[in-house]
Design a protein around this motif. Structure first.
Motif, short mmCIF file in Angstrom:
data_model
loop_
_atom_site.label_atom_id
_atom_site.label_comp_id
_atom_site.label_asym_id
_atom_site.label_seq_id
_atom_site.Cartn_x
_atom_site.Cartn_y
_atom_site.Cartn_z
N GLU A 249 0.96 -1.12 0.05
CA GLU A 249 -0.15 0.13 -0.02
C GLU A 249 0.89 1.51 0.01
N SER A 250 1.92 1.21 0.27
CA SER A 250 3.10 2.27 0.09
C SER A 250 4.51 1.75 -0.04
N ILE A 251 5.37 2.92 -0.53
CA ILE A 251 6.65 2.57 -0.76
C ILE A 251 7.36 2.72 0.53
N LYS A 252 8.32 1.51 0.69
CA LYS A 252 9.18 1.93 2.11
C LYS A 252 10.46 1.74 1.81
N SER A 253 11.02 2.27 0.57
CA SER A 253 12.36 2.09 0.31
C SER A 253 13.12 3.33 1.05
N LYS A 254 14.17 2.82 1.70
CA LYS A 254 15.18 3.69 2.57
C LYS A 254 16.07 4.33 1.30
N GLU A 255 16.27 5.80 1.55
CA GLU A 255 17.54 6.27 0.87
C GLU A 255 18.56 6.03 1.37
N GLY A 256 19.74 6.55 0.61
CA GLY A 256 20.91 6.37 0.79
C GLY A 256 21.61 5.23 0.16
N PHE A 257 22.75 4.52 0.90
CA PHE A 257 23.50 3.43 0.62
C PHE A 257 23.15 2.24 1.19
N GLY A 258 23.15 1.14 0.53
CA GLY A 258 22.96 -0.34 1.45
C GLY A 258 24.18 -0.75 1.29
N LYS A 259 24.05 -1.97 1.81
CA LYS A 259 25.61 -2.72 2.23
C LYS A 259 25.92 -3.89 1.10
N TYR A 260 24.77 -4.24 0.47
CA TYR A 260 25.26 -5.35 -0.52
C TYR A 260 24.26 -5.54 -1.43
N ALA A 261 24.43 -6.47 -2.52
CA ALA A 261 23.34 -6.77 -3.42
C ALA A 261 22.64 -8.09 -3.01
N LEU A 262 21.58 -8.15 -3.36
CA LEU A 262 20.56 -9.41 -2.87
C LEU A 262 19.75 -10.11 -4.14
N TYR A 263 19.71 -11.27 -4.07
CA TYR A 263 18.95 -11.94 -4.84
C TYR A 263 18.08 -12.93 -4.02
N HIS A 264 16.78 -12.97 -4.03
CA HIS A 264 16.03 -13.76 -3.55
C HIS A 264 15.20 -14.51 -4.30
N GLY A 265 14.65 -15.65 -3.72
CA GLY A 265 13.60 -16.58 -4.62
C GLY A 265 13.57 -18.15 -4.14
N ASP A 266 12.26 -18.88 -4.66
CA ASP A 266 12.46 -20.08 -4.51
C ASP A 266 13.19 -20.98 -5.17
N LEU A 267 14.55 -21.40 -4.41
CA LEU A 267 15.55 -21.92 -5.25
C LEU A 267 15.25 -23.54 -5.53
N SER A 268 14.20 -23.90 -5.11
CA SER A 268 13.66 -25.17 -5.55
C SER A 268 13.19 -25.25 -7.07
N THR A 269 12.70 -23.97 -7.52
CA THR A 269 12.27 -23.95 -8.84
C THR A 269 13.49 -23.74 -9.86
N ALA A 270 13.39 -24.54 -11.00
CA ALA A 270 14.49 -24.44 -11.86
C ALA A 270 14.76 -23.23 -12.42
N ASP A 271 13.96 -22.34 -12.70
CA ASP A 271 14.32 -21.02 -13.49
C ASP A 271 14.83 -20.08 -12.40
N ASN A 272 14.52 -20.11 -11.12
CA ASN A 272 15.38 -19.36 -10.11
C ASN A 272 16.73 -20.03 -9.71
N LEU A 273 16.73 -21.21 -9.75
CA LEU A 273 17.95 -21.92 -9.40
C LEU A 273 19.03 -21.46 -10.71
N LYS A 274 18.43 -21.68 -11.93
CA LYS A 274 19.47 -21.25 -12.92
C LYS A 274 19.80 -19.95 -12.88
N SER A 275 18.76 -18.82 -12.70
CA SER A 275 19.09 -17.54 -12.52
C SER A 275 20.13 -17.27 -11.35
N ALA A 276 19.88 -17.84 -10.29
CA ALA A 276 20.84 -17.74 -8.98
C ALA A 276 22.27 -18.01 -9.76
#
Length: 368
Positions: free
Chosen positions: A197-224
């Motif tokens: 219902e609203s954007i909660k993005s924090k401004e500034g710099f973050g600490k890392y890059a992130l990938y999230h997903g269900d890694l039991s799915t073939a496409d997500n595993l291949k993408s990771a």
């Protein structure tokens, strides 16, 4: 039944809303409930039998156990559809005049031979045979690979059943164009339901890059695995988050101290990972549907980099970094980590067009 009632046939339990299809169904039901629509929910399920989290949004809920018997594979019908048949469901639908909203081709057996007095709509979450063939390309297990190939051919043949619906609600603009050109029913673009219902993005710099997903799915595993190849030639801290760590990823990241795996412990934990990342990295080898994780990243995170298979909305692509090839992805990442994140008016305006309540009104206006 009141004219402000709807029967939804779900191909899986929308609760908990912890994967793409469930998220779209769950927040669709919640939005319709907020509009005062009475929802009668019919659920085909495997092991997800808990409806406690969706009870408050429905007038009635009926559960139907999928029949996944061995001989269900020996049919010209797709297994995904043939395993979702139930005589009691058909009897209940025939005894009612309430409009029917069918979630995906997988739940369309009811369209085969019965004639219903009420209007019927089908929600196309993707082009099913494209999706199955995409899994065929990504899958490494030989038997599963062959099964997805065969399933895709069956789905392509079975897809003509959609002509028996009155309305097709399509989840992306690509699917909208495809179904509008190919089938007789009225075709309507109905964007994803995401629950934000609203954007909660924090401004500034973050600490890392992130990938999230269900890694039991073939496409997500291949993408990771693709993203590991991208990051292993950088010094950027990269976290892969999922509910389980596949051995393929464990082996591939073990020699790289800046690449790690984190188990997701619930929705709040995932959102915290997204909020603290400087960039959310998304990738898919399948061009099908709209990936819900795009909205999870954009409503909760900072920068977002993805490839064009993730979503086909040009406005969304314009507020993200887009890269398809490994070198381009790596170069985009290096540039992003030099940039402080600031929430732009353009991002606010684009995300405002993906509003669950407004999208629920599209269903009401066309079906009820």
């Amino acid at each position: 039944m009141s004219c402000k009632s709807i029967q939804i046939i779900a191909f899986n339990n929308p609760y908990p809303a912890n994967f793409g299809g469930a998220i779209d169904m769950f927040y669709k039901i919640k939005a319709l409930h907020k509009l005062g629509i009475k929802v009668i929910l019919h659920i085909f399920y495997d092991v997800r039998g808990d409806v406690s989290g969706i009870n408050d949004f429905c007038e009635e809920i009926y559960l139907y156990k999928r029949n996944k018997g061995f001989f269900k594979h020996f049919s010209l019908k797709p297994f995904s559809t043939n395993s979702r048949t139930n005589k009691i469901l058909i009897e209940r639908l025939l005894a009612s005049e309430t409009p029917i909203f069918v979630e995906s081709l997988r739940s369309c057996v009811l369209l085969e031979s019965q004639v219903f007095s009420q209007k019927i709509a089908v929600r196309n979450h993707n082009i099913e045979y494209y999706y199955s063939w995409g899994l065929f390309e990504s899958e490494s297990h030989f038997i599963k690979k062959v099964a997805q190939l065969i399933e895709g051919y069956k789905q392509k043949h079975y897809e003509k059943t959609l002509n028996k619906a009155d309305i097709l609600f399509n989840i992306s603009k690509y699917e909208q164009s495809y179904f509008q050109k190919k089938y007789k029913p009225k075709s309507v673009f109905l964007p994803v339901f995401h629950g934000y219902e609203s954007i909660k993005s924090k401004e500034g710099f973050g600490k890392y890059a992130l990938y999230h997903g269900d890694l039991s799915t073939a496409d997500n595993l291949k993408s990771a695995l693709f993203l590991v190849d991208v990051f292993k030639k950088t010094e950027i801290q990269f976290i892969i988050a999922g509910s389980e760590l596949p051995k393929e990823i464990k082996i591939k990241i073990q020699d790289f101290q800046h690449i790690s795996y984190t188990k997701i412990n619930g929705r709040q934990h995932l959102h915290k990972l997204i909020e603290n990342a400087h960039v959310n990295t998304l990738y898919s080898f399948q061009r099908s549907g709209t990936k819900l994780k795009v909205f999870t990243a954009l409503f909760n995170g900072r920068h977002c980099i993805l490839n064009k298979n993730m979503i086909d909305d040009k406005q969304i692509l314009d507020i993200c970094e887009v890269a398809d090839k490994e070198d381009d992805y790596r170069n985009a990442l290096k540039d992003i980590f030099k940039k402080e994140f600031k929430l732009t008016e353009k991002r606010i305006q684009v995300l405002a067009t993906y509003n669950d309540i407004e999208n629920a009104k599209i269903i009401v206006e066309n079906l009820l």
